[in-house]
Enzyme design. Structure first.
Site, PDB file in Angstrom:
ATOM      1  N   ARG A 171       0.818  -1.243   0.000  1.00 25.26           N
ATOM      2  CA  ARG A 171       0.000   0.000   0.000  1.00 25.26           C
ATOM      3  C   ARG A 171       0.841   1.276   0.000  1.00 25.26           C
ATOM      4  O   ARG A 171       0.438   2.305   0.560  1.00 25.26           O
ATOM      5  CB  ARG A 171      -0.975   0.040   1.196  1.00 25.26           C
ATOM      6  N   SER A 221     -10.683  -0.865   4.247  1.00 26.03           N
ATOM      7  CA  SER A 221      -9.863  -1.010   5.458  1.00 26.03           C
ATOM      8  C   SER A 221      -9.195   0.315   5.802  1.00 26.03           C
ATOM      9  O   SER A 221      -8.551   0.931   4.952  1.00 26.03           O
ATOM     10  CB  SER A 221      -8.790  -2.076   5.240  1.00 26.03           C
ATOM     11  N   GLU A 291      -4.063   3.192   6.560  1.00 26.09           N
ATOM     12  CA  GLU A 291      -3.858   3.012   5.113  1.00 26.09           C
ATOM     13  C   GLU A 291      -4.495   4.191   4.377  1.00 26.09           C
ATOM     14  O   GLU A 291      -3.993   4.677   3.379  1.00 26.09           O
ATOM     15  CB  GLU A 291      -4.535   1.700   4.682  1.00 26.09           C
TER      16      GLU A 291
HETATM   17  C1  FAD Z   1     -15.388  -1.089   0.117  1.00 25.01           C
HETATM   18  C2  FAD Z   1     -13.933  -0.846  -0.175  1.00 25.01           C
HETATM   19  C3  FAD Z   1     -13.069  -1.933  -0.313  1.00 25.01           C
HETATM   20  C4  FAD Z   1     -11.708  -1.727  -0.592  1.00 25.01           C
HETATM   21  N1  FAD Z   1     -10.893  -2.805  -0.737  1.00 25.01           N
HETATM   22  C5  FAD Z   1      -9.582  -2.620  -1.019  1.00 25.01           C
HETATM   23  C6  FAD Z   1      -8.703  -3.741  -1.199  1.00 25.01           C
HETATM   24  O1  FAD Z   1      -9.097  -4.900  -1.123  1.00 25.01           O
HETATM   25  N2  FAD Z   1      -7.400  -3.498  -1.462  1.00 25.01           N
HETATM   26  C7  FAD Z   1      -6.913  -2.230  -1.573  1.00 25.01           C
HETATM   27  O2  FAD Z   1      -5.712  -2.071  -1.841  1.00 25.01           O
HETATM   28  N3  FAD Z   1      -7.713  -1.158  -1.409  1.00 25.01           N
HETATM   29  C8  FAD Z   1      -9.028  -1.318  -1.137  1.00 25.01           C
HETATM   30  N4  FAD Z   1      -9.840  -0.228  -0.964  1.00 25.01           N
HETATM   31  C9  FAD Z   1      -9.251   1.128  -0.997  1.00 25.01           C
HETATM   32  C10 FAD Z   1      -9.307   1.823  -2.384  1.00 25.01           C
HETATM   33  O3  FAD Z   1     -10.359   1.318  -3.153  1.00 25.01           O
HETATM   34  C11 FAD Z   1      -8.007   1.683  -3.168  1.00 25.01           C
HETATM   35  O4  FAD Z   1      -6.925   2.216  -2.441  1.00 25.01           O
HETATM   36  C12 FAD Z   1      -8.107   2.392  -4.529  1.00 25.01           C
HETATM   37  O5  FAD Z   1      -7.004   2.030  -5.309  1.00 25.01           O
HETATM   38  C13 FAD Z   1      -8.154   3.912  -4.393  1.00 25.01           C
HETATM   39  O6  FAD Z   1      -8.443   4.452  -5.666  1.00 25.01           O
HETATM   40  P1  FAD Z   1      -9.094   5.889  -5.832  1.00 25.01           P
HETATM   41  O7  FAD Z   1      -9.098   6.208  -7.276  1.00 25.01           O
HETATM   42  O8  FAD Z   1     -10.397   5.958  -5.145  1.00 25.01           O
HETATM   43  O9  FAD Z   1      -8.022   6.793  -5.080  1.00 25.01           O
HETATM   44  P2  FAD Z   1      -8.320   8.081  -4.205  1.00 25.01           P
HETATM   45  O10 FAD Z   1      -8.991   7.697  -2.941  1.00 25.01           O
HETATM   46  O11 FAD Z   1      -8.970   9.130  -5.031  1.00 25.01           O
HETATM   47  O12 FAD Z   1      -6.831   8.546  -3.883  1.00 25.01           O
HETATM   48  C14 FAD Z   1      -6.008   7.772  -3.018  1.00 25.01           C
HETATM   49  C15 FAD Z   1      -4.608   8.418  -3.021  1.00 25.01           C
HETATM   50  O13 FAD Z   1      -4.045   8.287  -4.324  1.00 25.01           O
HETATM   51  C16 FAD Z   1      -3.680   9.566  -4.838  1.00 25.01           C
HETATM   52  N5  FAD Z   1      -3.931   9.542  -6.279  1.00 25.01           N
HETATM   53  C17 FAD Z   1      -5.109   9.267  -6.905  1.00 25.01           C
HETATM   54  N6  FAD Z   1      -4.950   9.321  -8.248  1.00 25.01           N
HETATM   55  C18 FAD Z   1      -3.649   9.654  -8.466  1.00 25.01           C
HETATM   56  C19 FAD Z   1      -2.873   9.869  -9.647  1.00 25.01           C
HETATM   57  N7  FAD Z   1      -3.400   9.804 -10.857  1.00 25.01           N
HETATM   58  N8  FAD Z   1      -1.550  10.169  -9.506  1.00 25.01           N
HETATM   59  C20 FAD Z   1      -1.003  10.267  -8.265  1.00 25.01           C
HETATM   60  N9  FAD Z   1      -1.690  10.093  -7.106  1.00 25.01           N
HETATM   61  C21 FAD Z   1      -3.001   9.784  -7.217  1.00 25.01           C
HETATM   62  C22 FAD Z   1      -4.575  10.558  -4.111  1.00 25.01           C
HETATM   63  O14 FAD Z   1      -3.989  11.858  -4.074  1.00 25.01           O
HETATM   64  C23 FAD Z   1      -4.644   9.918  -2.721  1.00 25.01           C
HETATM   65  O15 FAD Z   1      -3.500  10.240  -1.968  1.00 25.01           O
HETATM   66  C24 FAD Z   1     -11.206  -0.406  -0.693  1.00 25.01           C
HETATM   67  C25 FAD Z   1     -12.078   0.689  -0.547  1.00 25.01           C
HETATM   68  C26 FAD Z   1     -13.426   0.482  -0.292  1.00 25.01           C
HETATM   69  C27 FAD Z   1     -14.356   1.668  -0.172  1.00 25.01           C
END
Ligand code: FAD
Length: 298
Positions: A171, A221, A291
């Protein structure tokens, strides 16, 4: 003031961010920009680059962020569904832009018979968020599949960078410079039978809905698993299931999830996070680290 000469995307001031996060929590972005496409993003960044004092935050789908109630100063660039191209380059590799949702990426991979992409099942968000977080599960992480990324800097310049230039751990990813963001990735998967890929993904989704509270807003998480341990088990062992601050509650189904039961504030959630860290440290002698990325003004 940010100018919008020749900008085709949408720029708004004081946009409340709660609807742009899976927790449905978060104050306003001073400026909120949704680019029409990559060229539009480049032009917007070029115009912002003269305003060095304006901070820029990139958001994917907001599924792994806690945005504070006072919001985010400067510009928030929202990429979900905006940089949206997905091209199959050959039998095994594809180029995917960061605004593509992980659900769409997974569907494409299943269709191609990439069973080793099934770990994406049920991980919400965008490809940008997957890359920034090295998202994944015990079955795999996104950076296991990255060959190359394209990044953009504050001056709008695009660079092609080899995966070897980044260090991706649990992560966490290092290698991006300050004010450098992902815009696309070239990914490699192994081809197998499409039906196997589909069955694997469906089994993962069934397991998730049995073990995770997916009907209330959350960020998944909240804490990383410490080496050799599960954060959820430690929180449960500390007796914290059901603990509430305001409308933020530790899930009774999965103790590593904090649910927004309606009108939780970021402050409720942040105080609950601090309480969990304190109680787990006292009773289990392990310091949990979040995380989720906490963003914005205190
Ligand atoms: C129900 C649920 C289940 C989940 N299960 C998992 C799981 O099993 N495993 C897991 O790893 N995660 C899980 N997650 C967490 C999440 O889905 C992941 O971390 C996902 O990859 C985040 O993507 P996002 O586009 O929403 O990022 P965001 O929440 O929008 O951003 C997260 C971070 O990434 C940065 N970021 C976003 N886009 C970019 C870019 N283009 N360039 C540079 N930085 C960027 C943002 O600034 C921020 O710091 C879960 C979340 C939920 C709600």
């Amino acid at each position: 003031m940010i100018s919008t000469n020749n900008i085709r995307g949408k720029l708004r001031e004081n946009q409340i961010l709660a609807p742009y996060t899976s927790w449905k929590i978060g104050g306003p972005a001073q400026y909120f920009f949704e680019p029409a496409d990559l060229e539009d993003l480049q032009e917007f960044l070029r115009q912002c680059s003269t305003l060095e004092e304006v901070p820029i935050t990139v958001l994917g789908a907001g599924t792994n962020v806690l945005i504070r109630d006072n919001g985010i100063r400067g510009v928030v660039i929202y990429l979900r569904n905006h940089l949206n191209s997905l091209q199959q380059l050959d039998d095994f590799t594809l180029r995917v832009a960061v605004g593509v949702t992980s659900a769409r990426l997974m569907q494409h991979c299943i269709h191609q018979g990439f069973a080793d992409a099934a770990f994406l099942a049920g991980i919400p968000g965008t490809v940008g968020g997957l890359l920034a977080m090295n998202a994944g599960t015990a079955d795999g992480n996104i950076w296991d599949h990255v060959l190359q990324v394209e990044t953009i800097k504050r001056d709008g310049m695009i660079t092609y960078r080899d995966a070897k230039e980044f260090q991706a751990t649990y992560r966490h990813v290092t290698g991006l410079a300050h004010d450098e963001w992902f815009i696309a990735a070239k990914l490699l998967f192994a081809k197998q039978d499409g039906a196997i890929a589909q069955q694997t993904a469906q089994a993962i989704l069934r397991k998730r809905s049995a073990s995770q509270p997916l009907t209330k807003p959350s960020c998944g998480s909240v804490f990383c698993n410490p080496p050799g341990q599960y954060a959820a088990r430690l929180i449960e062992a500390a007796g914290l299931k059901g603990t509430r601050i305001g409308a933020a509650v530790v899930s009774a189904k999965h103790a590593n999830f904090i649910l927004n039961e309606g009108n939780a504030t970021a402050r409720d959630v942040e105080l609950l996070i601090q309480h969990i860290v304190k109680v787990v440290k006292q009773s289990q002698h392990i310091e949990l680290t979040p995380e989720v990325r906490i963003l914005g003004e205190i």
